[in-house]
Scaffold this motif. Sequence first.
Motif, PDB file in Angstrom:
ATOM      1  N   SER A 157     -10.334   8.233  -8.368  1.00 49.37           N
ATOM      2  CA  SER A 157     -10.311   7.091  -7.225  1.00 49.37           C
ATOM      3  C   SER A 157      -9.073   7.104  -6.360  1.00 49.37           C
ATOM      4  O   SER A 157      -8.084   7.732  -6.489  1.00 49.37           O
ATOM      5  N   VAL A 158      -9.382   6.314  -4.910  1.00 51.91           N
ATOM      6  CA  VAL A 158      -8.077   6.170  -4.127  1.00 51.91           C
ATOM      7  C   VAL A 158      -7.176   5.563  -4.689  1.00 51.91           C
ATOM      8  O   VAL A 158      -7.235   4.527  -5.566  1.00 51.91           O
ATOM      9  N   PRO A 159      -5.916   5.679  -4.376  1.00 58.39           N
ATOM     10  CA  PRO A 159      -4.767   5.216  -5.126  1.00 58.39           C
ATOM     11  C   PRO A 159      -4.627   3.572  -4.752  1.00 58.39           C
ATOM     12  O   PRO A 159      -4.851   3.202  -3.835  1.00 58.39           O
ATOM     13  N   SER A 160      -4.515   2.808  -6.009  1.00 58.53           N
ATOM     14  CA  SER A 160      -4.935   1.308  -5.977  1.00 58.53           C
ATOM     15  C   SER A 160      -3.680   0.845  -6.547  1.00 58.53           C
ATOM     16  O   SER A 160      -3.132   1.118  -7.478  1.00 58.53           O
ATOM     17  N   PHE A 161      -3.210  -0.318  -6.070  1.00 53.85           N
ATOM     18  CA  PHE A 161      -1.853  -1.332  -6.581  1.00 53.85           C
ATOM     19  C   PHE A 161      -2.516  -2.666  -6.628  1.00 53.85           C
ATOM     20  O   PHE A 161      -2.925  -3.181  -5.640  1.00 53.85           O
ATOM     21  N   TRP A 162      -2.304  -3.198  -7.970  1.00 53.35           N
ATOM     22  CA  TRP A 162      -2.742  -4.676  -8.083  1.00 53.35           C
ATOM     23  C   TRP A 162      -1.273  -5.454  -7.714  1.00 53.35           C
ATOM     24  O   TRP A 162      -0.308  -5.148  -8.490  1.00 53.35           O
ATOM     25  N   GLY A 163      -1.460  -6.492  -7.071  1.00 51.62           N
ATOM     26  CA  GLY A 163      -0.365  -7.284  -6.794  1.00 51.62           C
ATOM     27  C   GLY A 163       0.071  -8.183  -8.096  1.00 51.62           C
ATOM     28  O   GLY A 163       0.989  -8.808  -7.955  1.00 51.62           O
ATOM     29  N   GLY A 164      -0.949  -8.174  -9.171  1.00 54.97           N
ATOM     30  CA  GLY A 164      -0.370  -8.858 -10.341  1.00 54.97           C
ATOM     31  C   GLY A 164       0.766  -8.289 -11.113  1.00 54.97           C
ATOM     32  O   GLY A 164       1.340  -8.873 -11.841  1.00 54.97           O
ATOM     33  N   ASP A 165       0.708  -6.905 -10.883  1.00 54.70           N
ATOM     34  CA  ASP A 165       1.998  -6.222 -11.509  1.00 54.70           C
ATOM     35  C   ASP A 165       3.087  -6.450 -10.203  1.00 54.70           C
ATOM     36  O   ASP A 165       3.011  -5.729  -9.161  1.00 54.70           O
ATOM     37  N   ARG A 166       4.318  -6.419 -10.882  1.00 52.82           N
ATOM     38  CA  ARG A 166       5.452  -6.775  -9.915  1.00 52.82           C
ATOM     39  C   ARG A 166       5.827  -5.686  -9.099  1.00 52.82           C
ATOM     40  O   ARG A 166       5.943  -5.532  -7.925  1.00 52.82           O
ATOM     41  N   SER A 167       5.857  -4.473  -9.914  1.00 56.22           N
ATOM     42  CA  SER A 167       6.393  -3.162  -9.271  1.00 56.22           C
ATOM     43  C   SER A 167       5.293  -2.659  -8.167  1.00 56.22           C
ATOM     44  O   SER A 167       5.605  -2.352  -7.232  1.00 56.22           O
ATOM     45  N   GLU A 168       3.948  -3.146  -8.651  1.00 57.02           N
ATOM     46  CA  GLU A 168       2.834  -2.615  -7.554  1.00 57.02           C
ATOM     47  C   GLU A 168       2.861  -3.374  -6.375  1.00 57.02           C
ATOM     48  O   GLU A 168       2.623  -3.143  -5.433  1.00 57.02           O
ATOM     49  N   LEU A 169       3.425  -4.729  -6.565  1.00 57.68           N
ATOM     50  CA  LEU A 169       3.291  -5.751  -5.562  1.00 57.68           C
ATOM     51  C   LEU A 169       4.362  -5.454  -4.439  1.00 57.68           C
ATOM     52  O   LEU A 169       4.197  -5.201  -3.471  1.00 57.68           O
ATOM     53  N   SER A 170       5.422  -4.720  -4.969  1.00 56.30           N
ATOM     54  CA  SER A 170       6.492  -4.443  -4.289  1.00 56.30           C
ATOM     55  C   SER A 170       6.219  -3.108  -3.473  1.00 56.30           C
ATOM     56  O   SER A 170       6.271  -3.007  -2.367  1.00 56.30           O
TER      57      SER A 170
ATOM     58  N   MET B  71      -2.064   0.780   4.192  1.00 57.15           N
ATOM     59  CA  MET B  71      -3.174   0.521   3.211  1.00 57.15           C
ATOM     60  C   MET B  71      -4.337  -0.379   3.640  1.00 57.15           C
ATOM     61  O   MET B  71      -4.203  -0.945   4.947  1.00 57.15           O
ATOM     62  N   VAL B  72      -5.315  -0.506   2.918  1.00 59.45           N
ATOM     63  CA  VAL B  72      -6.413  -1.300   3.124  1.00 59.45           C
ATOM     64  C   VAL B  72      -6.170  -2.623   1.760  1.00 59.45           C
ATOM     65  O   VAL B  72      -6.116  -1.994   0.801  1.00 59.45           O
ATOM     66  N   LEU B  73      -6.366  -3.806   2.376  1.00 61.13           N
ATOM     67  CA  LEU B  73      -6.324  -4.768   1.281  1.00 61.13           C
ATOM     68  C   LEU B  73      -7.582  -5.464   0.882  1.00 61.13           C
ATOM     69  O   LEU B  73      -8.372  -5.701   1.982  1.00 61.13           O
ATOM     70  N   ARG B  74      -7.591  -5.403  -0.447  1.00 59.56           N
ATOM     71  CA  ARG B  74      -8.892  -6.071  -0.872  1.00 59.56           C
ATOM     72  C   ARG B  74      -8.530  -7.269  -1.547  1.00 59.56           C
ATOM     73  O   ARG B  74      -7.897  -7.364  -2.485  1.00 59.56           O
ATOM     74  N   ALA B  75      -9.566  -8.358  -1.269  1.00 58.69           N
ATOM     75  CA  ALA B  75      -9.335  -9.536  -2.338  1.00 58.69           C
ATOM     76  C   ALA B  75     -10.010  -9.455  -3.453  1.00 58.69           C
ATOM     77  O   ALA B  75     -11.300  -9.006  -3.440  1.00 58.69           O
ATOM     78  N   VAL B  76      -9.378  -9.621  -4.475  1.00 57.94           N
ATOM     79  CA  VAL B  76      -9.885  -9.505  -5.769  1.00 57.94           C
ATOM     80  C   VAL B  76     -10.935 -10.754  -5.906  1.00 57.94           C
ATOM     81  O   VAL B  76     -12.206 -10.586  -6.686  1.00 57.94           O
ATOM     82  N   HIS B  77     -11.006 -11.659  -5.141  1.00 60.32           N
ATOM     83  CA  HIS B  77     -12.098 -12.786  -5.244  1.00 60.32           C
ATOM     84  C   HIS B  77     -13.232 -12.494  -4.333  1.00 60.32           C
ATOM     85  O   HIS B  77     -13.998 -13.269  -4.121  1.00 60.32           O
TER      86      HIS B  77
ATOM     87  N   GLY C  13      -4.170  -3.214  -3.121  1.00 61.42           N
ATOM     88  CA  GLY C  13      -3.700  -2.597  -1.797  1.00 61.42           C
ATOM     89  C   GLY C  13      -4.286  -1.189  -2.068  1.00 61.42           C
ATOM     90  O   GLY C  13      -3.884  -0.636  -3.464  1.00 61.42           O
ATOM     91  N   GLN C  14      -4.849  -0.753  -1.307  1.00 61.51           N
ATOM     92  CA  GLN C  14      -5.755   0.714  -1.608  1.00 61.51           C
ATOM     93  C   GLN C  14      -5.098   1.878  -0.324  1.00 61.51           C
ATOM     94  O   GLN C  14      -5.327   1.387   0.821  1.00 61.51           O
ATOM     95  N   ILE C  15      -4.777   2.843  -0.511  1.00 53.88           N
ATOM     96  CA  ILE C  15      -4.469   3.968   0.212  1.00 53.88           C
ATOM     97  C   ILE C  15      -5.591   4.743   0.506  1.00 53.88           C
ATOM     98  O   ILE C  15      -5.970   5.495  -0.225  1.00 53.88           O
ATOM     99  N   VAL C  16      -6.122   4.442   1.784  1.00 57.07           N
ATOM    100  CA  VAL C  16      -7.367   5.280   1.896  1.00 57.07           C
ATOM    101  C   VAL C  16      -7.254   6.428   2.875  1.00 57.07           C
ATOM    102  O   VAL C  16      -6.449   6.037   3.886  1.00 57.07           O
ATOM    103  N   PRO C  17      -7.336   7.620   2.392  1.00 57.03           N
ATOM    104  CA  PRO C  17      -7.230   8.594   2.992  1.00 57.03           C
ATOM    105  C   PRO C  17      -8.128   8.814   4.265  1.00 57.03           C
ATOM    106  O   PRO C  17      -9.063   8.218   4.338  1.00 57.03           O
ATOM    107  N   ASP C  18      -7.529   9.643   5.122  1.00 60.85           N
ATOM    108  CA  ASP C  18      -8.402  10.115   6.406  1.00 60.85           C
ATOM    109  C   ASP C  18      -9.849  10.527   5.802  1.00 60.85           C
ATOM    110  O   ASP C  18      -9.800  11.301   5.124  1.00 60.85           O
ATOM    111  N   PRO C  19     -11.052   9.954   6.746  1.00 55.44           N
ATOM    112  CA  PRO C  19     -12.111  10.508   6.368  1.00 55.44           C
ATOM    113  C   PRO C  19     -12.367  12.059   6.686  1.00 55.44           C
ATOM    114  O   PRO C  19     -11.666  12.660   7.563  1.00 55.44           O
TER     115      PRO C  19
END
Length: 859
Positions: free
Chosen positions: A347-360, A369-375, A406-412
Amino acid sequence: MIVSPHDGAGYDELFDDGGDVRDPWAELAQDFTGGGPDSVRRLQSRIRLLVDNHGITYNPLDGSDAPTVPPRWEIDAVPLIVAAEEWEQLAAGFVQRSRLLDAVLADLYGPMALVRSGAVPARTVFGHPGYLRAAHGITVPGRHQLFLHGLDVGRGADGTFHALRDHTQSPAGAGYAMADRRVVARAMPGIYESVGPRPLSSFAQSMRLAAIDAAPAGTEDPLVVVLSPRTRSEAAFDQAYLATVLGFPLVESADLVVRDGHVWMRSLGNLERVDVIVRRVDADLADPLDLRPDSRSGVVGLVEVLRRGAVTVVNPLGSGILENPALTRLLPDLCRRLLDEDLLLPSVPSFWGGDRSELSHILANVSSMVLRAVHGGSPIVPAELGAADRDTLLDRVRAEPERWVGQIVPDPSYAPAADGSGDVFLAPVGVRLFNVAQQVGFTPMAGGLGTSLVPGAERGDRRHAGAKDVWIRLAQRTASTDPGDAADRDGEALPTYAATTSDLMTSPRALTELFWMGRFAERAEGAARLMIAVGEKYRDYRLRPWLAGGGSLPILLDTVLRVADAGNRPQGPDRGAEAGSDPVADQPRVRSEFRSLTVDPDRDGSLAHAVRGVEQAARAVRGQLSNDIWAVLSSVERALGQVAADTADDGSLLFEAQSAVLGGMLALSGVAAESLVRDTGWHVMDIGKRIERASTLIALVESTLRRRTDPATERAVIESLLVATESSVVYRRRNRSIRPAAVAELLLFDVKNPRSLAFQLEALRANLAALPDASGASRAERLVEDMVNTVRRVDPARLESVDANGSRKELGELTTTMRALLSELSDVMLKGQLSLPGGTQPLWGSGTTWSAAQGGVPA
């Protein structure tokens, strides 16, 4: 044309690092570069014509309830080529991903071992709207819970594939993919045969068999339906085309009802038990009783029937949880845990804000990044926001970090694309793949729905995207592979559905659409005939009204308005000649009226309005109609559009458009007569046609014959009447002179004349008798018998007699009576045999009631 390889970031599908064309594209590149821009322009034009002829549209919702004509679906002429060895690698990763998500879905709605062990944080499950607590414990029969899986994929700069986004709620696009293949294969058969991509037809058969296999245990000859939100949903074509290819009826919520612990489909006079529902409605809208009470798209009580195991819904309710972006980062670990395998398709690299290190990490790299809301909701690109908006967004992320990913979406990647100018250029592309569950494993579609962005389109702007057919190269060509034959098969997988007869697969809602389709088609034909006939007289007399017969012009122009108004407001003999009182002095108004009655789609009674009515009704029952119908409607709409666009037309285009409408409606009549099965739907459509033809005839006769005029005027009026009713030839064969009594005999009482009132009544009698609930004594059948008896009691010769005021009283009494009876018959059909049991309304809230038979979108 292509001038150089892509020199920016992202993978170049066409050229390798040395600037040479890659092997999979070699044949195609030669075909596209050989003919120059003119060849590409012709190909793109051919594709657009085929798209129109197949009625392929995409309907972006604008929140308006007003009926609109959906815009054309755009298909890029240049397909996307995938090499055989690349496809094998991609398909293996895709199938594994489907197996993994299937296992995750089974656990989350079953033992929940992943949540209990902490492998999946509880917040990522229960905080996502796709997780439905009401669906816990509900399972799909068989080995798999995930029925259909859609996956957006892309390429990294090194050419490796990666997963961008999973679609598991009710994946859209499979119907579009198969329709695109059908169009492209027919638009360029030579190129298609030369490349020889793998066909898509087997996927439709796999999906059909999988749906049947999903029926509850012990079910024989299961009834499978495709549940659509309604005809004006964004992907209405996709849903209808998929249902057609699968051979399953397309239904809406008003077509289904829960009784006695089962789901039933309404049909005329019957209820048929439904065993499998292929869901195209969002899961939380599927049942207003147990889920969202404001839903108008669901079936009340569906969840309870699912708990009883009396029906199967695929994709199952709650499958949208797998679209949670917070799950993406967990898939590698879950794959090893559940499948004991390494994840093949990253998958594209993804980081969940619920984890402190990933939030940082998110906060530090938010601009890339592209931000996606869990809700839920649309993805947000912080780099495209202003400073203030970006700061506001970051404050929201800090306040509720567990709700953001947060997802790091590569160039198409970049591949050849074409536009209407004939240029071929490199454009960013993407692909959506589809996987369907089988008794063992998953079967991927050997292709998919590709997209390309035209130059200048912003990221994610779907309005500027063109669809691309995805061609998977064969590993090797064998004698058994006939790509030309594959081109004929693609999109044509229309298996016979043997579980029930077609008569039992037509709901009152669909029958209502067919009824109006018959009426609107006949209305368009009758109005076109009349305007052509009156237009000829107008050209004869408008500058020479003193000629014998010139007095017919005001009468005929008023007749056009009367017929256009038929059914919209009460008729009467003294309505007045609004447009034709002085055709010489008021020629601009007459021309304006003729133009409006031809091309104005918002004017009741116009040709464009009637054609739009046919088109909208046809889209609502697409699965029951021949594909030839879309080619006919497309040609008619093009002719009307050409006139509407040319405000300087001297009248020639107007006549051509009227002729095109007439020719199109005659073609539709021929398709209905020669290509459609004589089932309940056909009889109801013909009932609508006969009511409309009889009503139009009554309006014509009343307007032209009810008052006596001088002989020359009456002769000119009757000549136009006979032309408008396609009866002039037979009248001349039978009669030496023009007499109102003889005209009435032919148009009202001759049962052998297909244009007569008597013929329409006999056709109505036969159609009503063919309906499943016919008894011989229904209200509709009694009304037709009353009309038949009324006509039989009339002496045609007496209709010619006039009173002291020059009015043919008996003719007027007959037309008034018949008009009232025909109107009552229409109301009886719509409010009785074709009616739905009340409007569909939310169980909670102040929403306006809405019935599917009314069309449109509820407020």
